[in-house]
Write a protein that holds these residues in place. Structure first.
Motif, mmCIF file in Angstrom:
data_model
loop_
_atom_site.group_PDB
_atom_site.id
_atom_site.type_symbol
_atom_site.label_atom_id
_atom_site.label_comp_id
_atom_site.label_asym_id
_atom_site.label_seq_id
_atom_site.Cartn_x
_atom_site.Cartn_y
_atom_site.Cartn_z
ATOM 1 N N GLN A 4 18.107 -6.006 31.420
ATOM 2 C CA GLN A 4 19.059 -7.107 31.552
ATOM 3 C C GLN A 4 18.955 -7.802 32.903
ATOM 4 N N TYR A 5 18.566 -7.052 33.929
ATOM 5 C CA TYR A 5 18.461 -7.662 35.256
ATOM 6 C C TYR A 5 17.400 -8.755 35.253
ATOM 7 N N VAL A 18 18.667 -11.742 33.213
ATOM 8 C CA VAL A 18 19.651 -12.607 33.864
ATOM 9 C C VAL A 18 18.979 -13.397 34.986
ATOM 10 N N LEU A 19 17.994 -12.776 35.631
ATOM 11 C CA LEU A 19 17.265 -13.492 36.682
ATOM 12 C C LEU A 19 16.502 -14.676 36.084
ATOM 13 N N THR A 73 18.908 -17.340 35.149
ATOM 14 C CA THR A 73 19.396 -18.064 36.327
ATOM 15 C C THR A 73 18.349 -19.058 36.820
ATOM 16 N N GLU A 88 16.048 -14.194 45.261
ATOM 17 C CA GLU A 88 16.583 -13.012 44.598
ATOM 18 C C GLU A 88 15.762 -11.762 44.934
#
Lengths: 329, 420
Positions: A31-32, A35-36, A39, A278
């Motif tokens: 999920q990381y 989501v990155l 984004t 990020e």
């Protein structure tokens, strides 16, 4: 050469789109990473939209946060109060953003506010809306308002995973790029580029600069407003801090770094800068506070020093060189 | 040709949906060598000052826990702290939560200090079933049905209640009637939560609310509000300021010669923090505020923490540091209990959650550093026995004056310089 360029362009674009579509397959359910990626796409959409008013029409707009917030609040409020699906809500949010853009843009352009004065006025707009929504208790107010939670609801646009948001954002990015491409090829695009270069000269030649700028502003506001609706669903709440000054500035930075007016420039800048930021935050943020911001700022300064025209032209040069080599062989 | 490409693309989209949503193989529970705990705090941006202090509090707590033999019910496994910056916005907080979980898979995360960042990150911790021990005080953090979220510190409304209860108790001791109350707060969700707690406590104590006002935190002129307060003739004012507005109100009360018998701050911002005391000079005297941590609590564990913190940072622990120090100890106690209750799978998030709900601490390092003497959690994740402590500025120095049993010195009550 011309023929080979066109022959290569289209399959290349389809290949890139295919890679983007398949990316979640590679990261599977991490999920990381999802989501990155989402984004990055989100900033890609915002910066591409900005590129219409900022890149083509040359207006240093710093109000992305205002339109994003309006879209988020319209979508969120309609969903919370009347259970209106965000699919409709985001379109209405885009229309509200247009309405507001016209309300503010008309007097600004009518009285010839431009350059730094336009930048300052648009930046002030974000803060004005933030404060107004903090006071407006019926819709905003200081307390967060939550969207109903659903593990998987297409109607409510609420999911426990980012996968659907990734594809929605990808779709929106493709739409934004097509719109930008279409404007660039159209009469409006030429007018905008002309007035972006020299507004007085464009007026002398008979371009209705006020009307053109309002059109560009409306398209930009609509795209950002729609994105705001998705943004609210992704984060699950609305709050007046969505009217964010720093975010507006970041959108403009991406547009400028990407190369003013170049269709794919802001997307490239978003891919590069958002992931660099990020990556640095995730890896340096815990060790030495603020170090990642120093590194990030250094990257920005280096780009400003050595590539003041942005990253877009750099890529175009490399691409042309590659094509030339292919053509020779 | 065109339609074929679209067909291929559609198939690819459907395929990637299916694969990405597919089931994952379950992992067998096995005790690790170290128990990883995440620190997710704003280490950059506007709230960095709080986040950094919070991180130091956690680091010292982990060190103390490991020195005392780790988690004994699990054979002495030590804790390991992994740190991540949550930035200052909801989206960066969410990214931070995703990142720290995907990289380290901690059993629990402590942090995020700011309520909207906590709420954004808690959607992630809920989905991933990671315990979030929160240090954001706005009431709504525990009112949105999060199952894996616990907040040991007193919530904002408990700060408001503490301020009113202190005045009522001090008035009783001093034999001064304090019946009429004015309630004032800045307009963030934090300010409003404090005011709600104060209103409830005022009603519980049979007080008469004669004036209530919410104002923007960046207010530039307080003259009309102060005039209205004076006209309403309250015995005391309970006020939740931000920072600069505390200075503005204190100065306006003085200039307008409208100082009431007592002004009780609530919510730990303004009036008694070092910057406000410096800015106000002698005017700061007799103002008070509520805090989630009592640096003066005279217990062995708290003295040890204050000494170590002072040696490392140079000043006594701030609220953010103290809250996270005892939060880490609360997590330690929950891990101990989980080890006893579920020896087969103590780190399972549902088991650890059960342990949190079964906790009822009345002694030990967590309680020794906690503002009150009991820590237990309701289903929503709050401690019903949480209360704040009161610090009052006396001779230019903030001193703990309440609860009376842990006071450094006696409160100055009512204000000797009151105008009405």
């Amino acid at each position: 050469m011309r023929r080979s360029r066109k022959d290569i362009n289209r399959p290349l674009l389809i290949l890139l789109l295919g890679i983007a579509v398949l990316l979640p397959l590679v990261v599977r359910s991490n999920q990381y990473t999802l989501v990155l990626l989402t984004t990055i796409l989100l900033y890609g959409v915002l910066a591409t939209a900005w590129n219409i008013i900022g890149g083509l029409a040359g207006q240093l707009d710093l109000a992305a946060g205002a339109y994003l917030g309006l879209g988020a609040f319209t979508t969120g409020t309609l969903l919370i109060r009347w259970n209106v699906s965000p699919w409709l809500g985001m379109v209405l949010g885009g229309l509200v953003a247009i309405g507001f853009a016209l309300l503010v843009g008309y007097p600004l352009f009518r009285f010839g506010v431009k350059e730094v004065w336009y930048a300052l006025s648009s930046a002030a707009l974000v803060e004005v809306l933030r404060v107004a929504f903090l006071i407006w208790n019926q819709v905003g107010g200081p307390v967060e308002r939550y969207l109903p939670y659903h593990e998987w609801s297409l109607y409510h646009l609420r999911f426990a995973t980012y996968l659907p948001f990734f594809y929605i954002m990808l779709g929106l990015l493709v739409l934004a790029l097509l719109i930008h491409h279409w404007i660039r090829q159209s009469k409006l695009g030429y007018y905008l580029m002309a007035l972006g270069e020299n507004e007085e000269a464009a007026e002398v030649l008979g371009v209705n600069t006020q009307k053109c700028k309002l059109q560009a502003l409306s398209i930009y506001a609509f795209l950002v407003g729609v994105t705001g609706g998705i943004y609210a669903c992704m984060y699950g709440f609305i709050h007046p801090n969505f009217f964010s000054g720093p975010m507006s500035t970041e959108v403009a930075i991406l547009g400028i770094v990407g190369g003013m007016g170049i269709t794919y420039g802001p997307v490239m800048a978003a891919i590069l800068l958002v992931s660099v930021r990020e990556f640095l935050r995730a890896n340096l943020g815990g060790q030495l506070e603020g170090l990642y911001l120093v590194v990030y700022a250094t990257v920005l300064i280096l780009i400003a020093l050595f590539r003041p025209q942005g990253l877009g032209p750099l890529l175009r040069q490399a691409y042309d060189r590659l094509l030339a080599r292919v053509a020779k062989e | 040709m065109k339609s074929r490409i679209w067909h291929i693309l559609t198939v690819l989209i459907v395929l990637s949906f299916l694969v990405a949503c597919g089931p994952q193989t379950p992992q067998k529970p096995k005790l690790p060598e170290k128990i990883v705990v995440g620190c997710l705090e704003p280490l950059t941006g506007a709230y960095a000052v709080f986040g950094t202090e919070a991180k130091i509090g956690m680091e010292i707590a982990v060190r103390h826990i490991n020195e005392s033999g780790g988690i004994q019910s699990l054979g002495g496994i030590p804790l390991e702290l992994v740190v991540e910056d949550s930035g200052e916005t909801a989206d960066s907080a969410r990214l931070g939560a995703e990142s720290i979980i995907s990289k380290h898979r901690p059993v629990a995360i402590l942090g995020l200090y700011i309520s909207r960042m906590t709420i954004a990150a808690s959607e992630v911790t809920e989905r991933e079933k990671v315990i979030l021990v929160a240090d954001a005080l706005v009431d709504s953090v525990t009112q949105i049905g999060r199952r894996y979220l616990f907040r040991p510190a007193p919530k904002a409304s408990q700060h408001g209640a503490t301020a009113v209860e202190f005045v009522v108790a001090a008035a009783k001791n001093a034999g001064v009637p304090m019946q009429r109350i004015a309630i004032l707060n800045e307009d963030s969700s934090f300010g409003r939560s404090n005011a709600i707690g104060a209103v409830q406590a005022a009603l519980d104590n049979g007080l008469t609310i004669v004036y209530q006002k919410e104002y923007p935190y960046d207010i530039a002129d307080a003259t009309s509000i102060v005039a209205d307060i004076k006209a309403a003739k309250p015995d005391f004012v309970v006020h939740c300021p931000y920072f600069m507005d505390a200075i503005l109100f204190a100065n306006t009360f003085k200039e307008a010669q409208a100082i009431p018998k007592f002004v009780a701050g609530m919510g730990a911002c303004g009036y008694t923090d070092p910057e406000s005391v410096k800015a106000l000079g002698a005017t700061a005297n007799y103002y008070m505020n509520t805090y989630s941590y009592n640096p003066a609590k005279n217990t062995p564990q708290n003295r040890k923490f204050v000494e170590d913190f002072k040696a490392q940072v140079g000043h006594i622990p701030t609220e953010a540091a103290g809250m996270n120090y005892y939060a880490m100890w609360v997590l330690k106690e929950a891990l101990e209990l989980s080890g006893q209750m579920f020896p087969d799978d103590p780190l399972n998030p549902d088991n650890l959650r059960q342990a949190f709900l079964k906790l009822d601490l009345t002694s030990g390092p967590a309680v020794e550093t906690y503002p009150t003497d009991r820590i237990t959690f309701t289903e929503t994740g709050d401690n019903p026995y949480a209360r704040a402590v009161v610090l009052q500025v006396i001779n230019g120095e903030p001193k703990v004056v309440y609860p009376f049993e842990y006071a450094e010195t006696e409160a100055v009550f009512p204000r000797p310089d009151a105008n009405y």
